[in-house]
Scaffold this motif. Structure first.
Motif: not given
Length: 182
Positions: A144-172
């Motif tokens: 937007v300027s030299e110091r300011l920017s705006v982002e449209a962003s997607w963040v996902h959290i999960s463990h990819a079934q690496l820490f628990n093979s039976e449970q991994n719903p995740g949140i977006d």
């Protein structure tokens, strides 16, 4: 008022403290996100609210030049409805194309969601299956300027079934964040 569990207070305070310290930061950011957006990467965990995200991206790491000099970051995300909040950190890369850019990132977070939760509606477990989760994200931004920017962003959290093979719903989470270069 959001209740933070005892095990979550210290990491949350550390992330906020780092985000409030301008000495080493390259970029501070703040964002507002819709919590638990339905995508093919998750299933319903029956949470609500919006997320307020605060963070810092440090200067590009010369030591990590072999992977493109990413910016290390710390972040804290607070859910306004008292559902899952998290703190963490990772690496992000800014790929410029004029005033528009792409920002992929990958981190780890610790969350304060329940250790075990079962949906009264479906009978399925809806807890996240692990206290530590991966945090991939991607954003498209514009300067937007030299110091300011705006982002449209997607963040996902999960463990990819690496820490628990039976449970991994995740949140977006999907939202908008403002970045201020320091």
């Amino acid at each position: 008022m959001h209740r933070l569990t005892a095990r979550f207070k210290l990491p949350f305070a550390l992330a906020i403290g780092l985000a409030a310290s301008p000495a080493a930061a390259q970029e501070a950011f703040v964002g507002v996100y819709v919590h638990e957006v339905g995508t093919p990467l998750t299933f319903a965990v029956e949470e609500e609210g919006a997320d307020i995200e605060l963070g810092y991206r440090f200067a590009r790491s010369e030591a990590l030049g072999f992977i493109g000099k990413p910016q290390p970051y710390v972040l804290a995300s607070l859910n306004t409805a008292g559902d899952t909040s998290f703190v963490g950190g990772g690496l992000s890369w800014r790929v410029d194309a004029g005033p528009v850019y792409l920002r992929p990132g990958l981190g780890l977070v610790v969350h304060d969601g329940p250790d075990r939760r079962v949906s009264a509606r479906t009978g399925n477990r809806t807890d996240l299956g692990s206290r530590v989760l991966f945090e991939p994200e991607i954003a498209i931004g514009v300067a937007v300027s030299e110091r300011l920017s705006v982002e449209a962003s997607w963040v996902h959290i999960s463990h990819a079934q690496l820490f628990n093979s039976e449970q991994n719903p995740g949140i977006d989470m999907m939202g908008v964040r403002l970045n201020l270069q320091m």
